[in-house]
Design a protein around this motif. Structure first.
Motif, PDB file in Angstrom:
ATOM      1  N   GLY A  59     -28.473  38.094 -12.930  1.00  0.00           N
ATOM      2  CA  GLY A  59     -28.630  37.364 -14.176  1.00  0.00           C
ATOM      3  C   GLY A  59     -29.110  38.200 -15.347  1.00  0.00           C
ATOM      4  N   ASP A  60     -29.130  39.501 -15.187  1.00  0.00           N
ATOM      5  CA  ASP A  60     -29.540  40.400 -16.264  1.00  0.00           C
ATOM      6  C   ASP A  60     -28.381  40.546 -17.250  1.00  0.00           C
ATOM      7  OD1 ASP A  60     -31.009  42.148 -17.750  1.00  0.00           O
ATOM      8  OD2 ASP A  60     -31.097  43.735 -16.239  1.00  0.00           O
ATOM      9  N   THR A  61     -28.661  41.006 -18.450  1.00  0.00           N
ATOM     10  CA  THR A  61     -27.605  41.180 -19.450  1.00  0.00           C
ATOM     11  C   THR A  61     -27.490  42.619 -19.935  1.00  0.00           C
ATOM     12  OG1 THR A  61     -29.150  40.602 -21.209  1.00  0.00           O
ATOM     13  CG2 THR A  61     -27.818  38.811 -20.287  1.00  0.00           C
ATOM     14  N   ASN A  62     -28.219  43.547 -19.351  1.00  0.00           N
ATOM     15  CA  ASN A  62     -28.203  44.934 -19.791  1.00  0.00           C
ATOM     16  C   ASN A  62     -27.178  45.718 -18.974  1.00  0.00           C
ATOM     17  OD1 ASN A  62     -28.802  47.246 -21.088  1.00  0.00           O
ATOM     18  ND2 ASN A  62     -30.970  47.280 -20.561  1.00  0.00           N
ATOM     19  N   TYR A  63     -25.915  45.551 -19.313  1.00  0.00           N
ATOM     20  CA  TYR A  63     -24.833  46.135 -18.528  1.00  0.00           C
ATOM     21  C   TYR A  63     -24.717  47.647 -18.683  1.00  0.00           C
ATOM     22  CZ  TYR A  63     -23.348  41.398 -17.562  1.00  0.00           C
ATOM     23  OH  TYR A  63     -23.316  40.106 -17.132  1.00  0.00           O
ATOM     24  N   LEU A  64     -24.978  48.167 -19.857  1.00  0.00           N
ATOM     25  CA  LEU A  64     -24.862  49.610 -20.060  1.00  0.00           C
ATOM     26  C   LEU A  64     -25.888  50.370 -19.212  1.00  0.00           C
ATOM     27  CD1 LEU A  64     -23.564  51.990 -21.512  1.00  0.00           C
ATOM     28  CD2 LEU A  64     -25.224  51.676 -23.344  1.00  0.00           C
ATOM     29  N   SER A  65     -27.115  49.892 -19.203  1.00  0.00           N
ATOM     30  CA  SER A  65     -28.151  50.537 -18.387  1.00  0.00           C
ATOM     31  C   SER A  65     -27.805  50.460 -16.907  1.00  0.00           C
ATOM     32  CB  SER A  65     -29.513  49.884 -18.626  1.00  0.00           C
ATOM     33  OG  SER A  65     -29.944  50.128 -19.942  1.00  0.00           O
ATOM     34  N   SER A  66     -27.237  49.344 -16.489  1.00  0.00           N
ATOM     35  CA  SER A  66     -26.862  49.197 -15.081  1.00  0.00           C
ATOM     36  C   SER A  66     -25.699  50.111 -14.709  1.00  0.00           C
ATOM     37  CB  SER A  66     -26.510  47.752 -14.779  1.00  0.00           C
ATOM     38  OG  SER A  66     -27.646  46.939 -14.939  1.00  0.00           O
ATOM     39  N   ALA A  67     -24.783  50.326 -15.641  1.00  0.00           N
ATOM     40  CA  ALA A  67     -23.680  51.249 -15.375  1.00  0.00           C
ATOM     41  C   ALA A  67     -24.207  52.676 -15.228  1.00  0.00           C
ATOM     42  CB  ALA A  67     -22.645  51.173 -16.490  1.00  0.00           C
ATOM     43  N   VAL A  68     -25.154  53.058 -16.069  1.00  0.00           N
ATOM     44  CA  VAL A  68     -25.765  54.391 -15.962  1.00  0.00           C
ATOM     45  C   VAL A  68     -26.531  54.495 -14.652  1.00  0.00           C
ATOM     46  CG1 VAL A  68     -27.471  55.958 -16.978  1.00  0.00           C
ATOM     47  CG2 VAL A  68     -25.850  54.754 -18.442  1.00  0.00           C
ATOM     48  N   MET A  69     -27.271  53.426 -14.285  1.00  0.00           N
ATOM     49  CA  MET A  69     -27.996  53.420 -13.020  1.00  0.00           C
ATOM     50  C   MET A  69     -27.018  53.605 -11.856  1.00  0.00           C
ATOM     51  SD  MET A  69     -30.034  50.329 -11.109  1.00  0.00           S
ATOM     52  CE  MET A  69     -28.517  49.423 -10.951  1.00  0.00           C
ATOM     53  N   GLY A  70     -25.897  52.894 -11.883  1.00  0.00           N
ATOM     54  CA  GLY A  70     -24.898  53.024 -10.822  1.00  0.00           C
ATOM     55  C   GLY A  70     -24.307  54.416 -10.744  1.00  0.00           C
ATOM     56  N   LEU A  71     -24.075  55.027 -11.896  1.00  0.00           N
ATOM     57  CA  LEU A  71     -23.566  56.397 -11.932  1.00  0.00           C
ATOM     58  C   LEU A  71     -24.562  57.354 -11.284  1.00  0.00           C
ATOM     59  CD1 LEU A  71     -21.342  58.341 -13.131  1.00  0.00           C
ATOM     60  CD2 LEU A  71     -22.936  58.647 -15.015  1.00  0.00           C
ATOM     61  N   LEU A  72     -25.827  57.211 -11.618  1.00  0.00           N
ATOM     62  CA  LEU A  72     -26.850  58.079 -11.032  1.00  0.00           C
ATOM     63  C   LEU A  72     -27.016  57.834  -9.537  1.00  0.00           C
ATOM     64  CD1 LEU A  72     -29.578  57.958 -13.818  1.00  0.00           C
ATOM     65  CD2 LEU A  72     -28.050  59.845 -13.268  1.00  0.00           C
ATOM     66  N   VAL A  73     -26.993  56.586  -9.127  1.00  0.00           N
ATOM     67  CA  VAL A  73     -27.118  56.265  -7.695  1.00  0.00           C
ATOM     68  C   VAL A  73     -25.931  56.840  -6.926  1.00  0.00           C
ATOM     69  CG1 VAL A  73     -27.028  54.378  -6.016  1.00  0.00           C
ATOM     70  CG2 VAL A  73     -28.583  54.246  -7.943  1.00  0.00           C
ATOM     71  N   GLY A  74     -24.727  56.701  -7.465  1.00  0.00           N
ATOM     72  CA  GLY A  74     -23.555  57.278  -6.813  1.00  0.00           C
ATOM     73  C   GLY A  74     -23.655  58.785  -6.706  1.00  0.00           C
ATOM     74  N   GLY A  75     -24.144  59.417  -7.772  1.00  0.00           N
ATOM     75  CA  GLY A  75     -24.330  60.871  -7.739  1.00  0.00           C
ATOM     76  C   GLY A  75     -25.367  61.293  -6.725  1.00  0.00           C
ATOM     77  N   PHE A  76     -26.464  60.548  -6.645  1.00  0.00           N
ATOM     78  CA  PHE A  76     -27.510  60.866  -5.675  1.00  0.00           C
ATOM     79  C   PHE A  76     -27.027  60.625  -4.255  1.00  0.00           C
ATOM     80  CE2 PHE A  76     -30.844  59.615  -9.036  1.00  0.00           C
ATOM     81  CZ  PHE A  76     -30.818  60.885  -9.575  1.00  0.00           C
ATOM     82  N   THR A  77     -26.247  59.567  -4.068  1.00  0.00           N
ATOM     83  CA  THR A  77     -25.796  59.200  -2.728  1.00  0.00           C
ATOM     84  C   THR A  77     -24.846  60.242  -2.147  1.00  0.00           C
ATOM     85  OG1 THR A  77     -26.005  56.857  -3.253  1.00  0.00           O
ATOM     86  CG2 THR A  77     -24.644  57.417  -1.377  1.00  0.00           C
ATOM     87  N   ALA A  78     -23.904  60.701  -2.933  1.00  0.00           N
ATOM     88  CA  ALA A  78     -22.883  61.609  -2.416  1.00  0.00           C
ATOM     89  C   ALA A  78     -23.246  63.067  -2.588  1.00  0.00           C
ATOM     90  CB  ALA A  78     -21.555  61.324  -3.103  1.00  0.00           C
ATOM     91  N   GLY A  79     -24.216  63.357  -3.381  1.00  0.00           N
ATOM     92  CA  GLY A  79     -24.561  64.751  -3.635  1.00  0.00           C
ATOM     93  C   GLY A  79     -23.805  65.232  -4.855  1.00  0.00           C
ATOM     94  N   LEU A  80     -24.442  65.204  -5.989  1.00  0.00           N
ATOM     95  CA  LEU A  80     -23.789  65.532  -7.247  1.00  0.00           C
ATOM     96  C   LEU A  80     -23.235  66.947  -7.256  1.00  0.00           C
ATOM     97  CD1 LEU A  80     -23.159  64.300  -9.961  1.00  0.00           C
ATOM     98  CD2 LEU A  80     -25.368  65.068 -10.783  1.00  0.00           C
ATOM     99  N   PHE A  81     -23.916  67.869  -6.621  1.00  0.00           N
ATOM    100  CA  PHE A  81     -23.453  69.254  -6.602  1.00  0.00           C
ATOM    101  C   PHE A  81     -22.107  69.380  -5.900  1.00  0.00           C
ATOM    102  CE2 PHE A  81     -23.137  73.370  -4.442  1.00  0.00           C
ATOM    103  CZ  PHE A  81     -23.090  74.180  -5.558  1.00  0.00           C
ATOM    104  N   ASP A  82     -21.889  68.596  -4.850  1.00  0.00           N
ATOM    105  CA  ASP A  82     -20.627  68.660  -4.119  1.00  0.00           C
ATOM    106  C   ASP A  82     -19.445  68.311  -5.011  1.00  0.00           C
ATOM    107  OD1 ASP A  82     -21.909  69.424  -1.826  1.00  0.00           O
ATOM    108  OD2 ASP A  82     -22.062  67.380  -1.034  1.00  0.00           O
ATOM    109  N   GLY A  83     -19.657  67.422  -5.968  1.00  0.00           N
ATOM    110  CA  GLY A  83     -18.584  67.058  -6.890  1.00  0.00           C
ATOM    111  C   GLY A  83     -18.173  68.214  -7.773  1.00  0.00           C
ATOM    112  N   PHE A  84     -19.135  68.921  -8.317  1.00  0.00           N
ATOM    113  CA  PHE A  84     -18.820  70.063  -9.144  1.00  0.00           C
ATOM    114  C   PHE A  84     -18.246  71.206  -8.314  1.00  0.00           C
ATOM    115  CE2 PHE A  84     -21.911  67.897 -11.876  1.00  0.00           C
ATOM    116  CZ  PHE A  84     -21.118  67.753 -12.998  1.00  0.00           C
ATOM    117  N   LYS A  85     -18.729  71.340  -7.104  1.00  0.00           N
ATOM    118  CA  LYS A  85     -18.227  72.390  -6.213  1.00  0.00           C
ATOM    119  C   LYS A  85     -16.756  72.130  -5.885  1.00  0.00           C
ATOM    120  CE  LYS A  85     -19.170  72.918  -1.673  1.00  0.00           C
ATOM    121  NZ  LYS A  85     -19.978  73.068  -0.483  1.00  0.00           N
TER     122      LYS A  85
END
Length: 91
Positions: A59-85
């Motif tokens: 029920g929150d309305t702050n979608y931009l912050s949640s999208a950034v949160m999801g991006l960071l969580v996805g990066g942390f989950t998979a290992g951000l360095f592996d993506g650049f590698k």
């Protein structure tokens, strides 16, 4: 994950929902024939989508912050360095 809460990007409930779902999606993609070098990018894309869904669910309305949160969580989950590698061809 403390960084996300310190930046006030989402509530604890949104964070936990996003982490759990993105982790499960990432683990599911590891079993496919898709190359692992795409995994961080898939996790970050899934994180954005799951973050938006978690925001709508709680029920929150702050979608931009949640999208950034999801991006960071996805990066942390998979290992951000592996993506650049994988993207840059670094071995």
């Amino acid at each position: 994950m403390d960084l996300i809460q310190q930046l006030n990007l989402g509530t604890t409930a949104e964070l936990m929902i996003t982490v759990l779902v993105v982790f499960c999606i990432t683990q599911a993609f590891k079993t496919t024939r898709l190359g692992n070098h795409y995994l961080p990018w898939i996790a970050m894309g899934a994180g954005i989508l799951v973050g938006l869904v978690a925001t709508a669910t709680t029920g929150d309305t702050n979608y931009l912050s949640s999208a950034v949160m999801g991006l960071l969580v996805g990066g942390f989950t998979a290992g951000l360095f592996d993506g650049f590698k994988g993207f840059g061809g670094i071995k």
